[in-house]
Scaffold this motif. Sequence first.
Motif, PDB file in Angstrom:
ATOM      1  N   ASP A  82      39.691  36.345  46.329  1.00  0.00           N
ATOM      2  CA  ASP A  82      40.667  37.386  46.019  1.00  0.00           C
ATOM      3  C   ASP A  82      40.588  37.797  44.550  1.00  0.00           C
ATOM      4  O   ASP A  82      40.346  36.981  43.669  1.00  0.00           O
ATOM      5  CB  ASP A  82      42.095  36.961  46.378  1.00  0.00           C
ATOM      6  CG  ASP A  82      42.513  35.658  45.707  1.00  0.00           C
ATOM      7  OD1 ASP A  82      41.686  34.725  45.667  1.00  0.00           O
ATOM      8  OD2 ASP A  82      43.643  35.569  45.213  1.00  0.00           O
ATOM      9  N   SER A  83      40.761  39.080  44.321  1.00  0.00           N
ATOM     10  CA  SER A  83      40.686  39.624  42.970  1.00  0.00           C
ATOM     11  C   SER A  83      41.567  40.865  42.862  1.00  0.00           C
ATOM     12  O   SER A  83      41.456  41.763  43.708  1.00  0.00           O
ATOM     13  CB  SER A  83      39.231  39.996  42.646  1.00  0.00           C
ATOM     14  OG  SER A  83      39.128  40.651  41.405  1.00  0.00           O
ATOM     15  N   PRO A  84      42.466  40.929  41.856  1.00  0.00           N
ATOM     16  CA  PRO A  84      42.792  39.880  40.892  1.00  0.00           C
ATOM     17  C   PRO A  84      43.376  38.645  41.592  1.00  0.00           C
ATOM     18  O   PRO A  84      43.771  38.712  42.760  1.00  0.00           O
ATOM     19  CB  PRO A  84      43.846  40.546  39.996  1.00  0.00           C
ATOM     20  CG  PRO A  84      43.697  42.008  40.202  1.00  0.00           C
ATOM     21  CD  PRO A  84      43.254  42.154  41.623  1.00  0.00           C
ATOM     22  N   SER A  85      43.438  37.553  40.881  1.00  0.00           N
ATOM     23  CA  SER A  85      43.999  36.323  41.448  1.00  0.00           C
ATOM     24  C   SER A  85      45.481  36.494  41.726  1.00  0.00           C
ATOM     25  O   SER A  85      46.137  37.408  41.201  1.00  0.00           O
ATOM     26  CB  SER A  85      43.808  35.169  40.455  1.00  0.00           C
ATOM     27  OG  SER A  85      44.623  35.376  39.307  1.00  0.00           O
ATOM     28  N   GLY A  86      46.025  35.615  42.544  1.00  0.00           N
ATOM     29  CA  GLY A  86      47.464  35.647  42.802  1.00  0.00           C
ATOM     30  C   GLY A  86      48.265  35.459  41.529  1.00  0.00           C
ATOM     31  O   GLY A  86      49.325  36.063  41.343  1.00  0.00           O
ATOM     32  N   THR A  87      47.742  34.637  40.618  1.00  0.00           N
ATOM     33  CA  THR A  87      48.417  34.423  39.335  1.00  0.00           C
ATOM     34  C   THR A  87      48.423  35.699  38.507  1.00  0.00           C
ATOM     35  O   THR A  87      49.448  36.081  37.930  1.00  0.00           O
ATOM     36  CB  THR A  87      47.718  33.291  38.554  1.00  0.00           C
ATOM     37  OG1 THR A  87      47.782  32.087  39.331  1.00  0.00           O
ATOM     38  CG2 THR A  87      48.372  33.072  37.203  1.00  0.00           C
ATOM     39  N   ALA A  88      47.284  36.378  38.447  1.00  0.00           N
ATOM     40  CA  ALA A  88      47.203  37.644  37.696  1.00  0.00           C
ATOM     41  C   ALA A  88      48.123  38.696  38.302  1.00  0.00           C
ATOM     42  O   ALA A  88      48.770  39.466  37.578  1.00  0.00           O
ATOM     43  CB  ALA A  88      45.766  38.136  37.661  1.00  0.00           C
TER      44      ALA A  88
END
Length: 267
Positions: A163-169
């Motif tokens: 996945d991109s962006p990450s869930g954190t991002a």
Amino acid sequence: MSKLKIGLIGANGRMGRAIIQVLTASNKSQLSAAVVKEGSVYTDFDSGIHSGIKETGITFSSDLETACENSDILIDFSTHTGFSKNLSVAVSKKKPIVIGTTGLNDLEKKEIVEASTHIPIVFSPNMSVGVNLLFKLTEIAAKVLQDDFDVEVLDIHHRHKKDSPSGTAQHIKEVLLKALERKEENVIYGRHGMYPERDSKEIAMHTMRAGEVIGEHTVFFFSPEERIEIAHKAQDRKTFAVGAVKAAEFLSGKSKGLYNMFDVLGI
């Protein structure tokens, strides 16, 4: 006092192995089930040996219902493809669940909200104590700096991450949008080609996928006179595993509802 029994879904993945290591060393909790997807080559293999430690006596299994029956709390770090089924079983068995699965779509996130009216849930794109401090510091900085500073976000992970962006991002973006009172239309994802001069309300998201980087996130605030960087760099996946186990222990005895890592950490 007996230990809290934790059933782990997605137990054979990178995060699963780290959580098994943490649980094996814990004085408060223990691994009670290690769930893998149906047909996995790891079925019946000892979860401890797979995780690089001693035997746990808990073998990998795809039987989620039995795992629920043998557990007090569930932790889910599986992929989003089986997420809805996992959540449905947790609700039917009335088991609290910590959700660390990333790449969830809007419908799946709505399912979490609905499920939280029946069981207690901790849902966070990142279980790390440090990353959650990053979220809070980003919120504080954005509220102070406002439109006087340009905002850019950089997300770096290993080459295997899908996945991109990450869930954190993505969560950093949501923190910025709320703190700065902006909308998704103000966000751009990477840059290519010719652009007009940067809009003062623009938030740019950038992604790198390379090597074996565990996870790095940096929020940049630029003005003509100075630059502020708020960064977190994970050096070991155990930082996420420790947070996930803290979240599971937090849920013990909690009433139904949707909680996040700020609740777990009291920040």
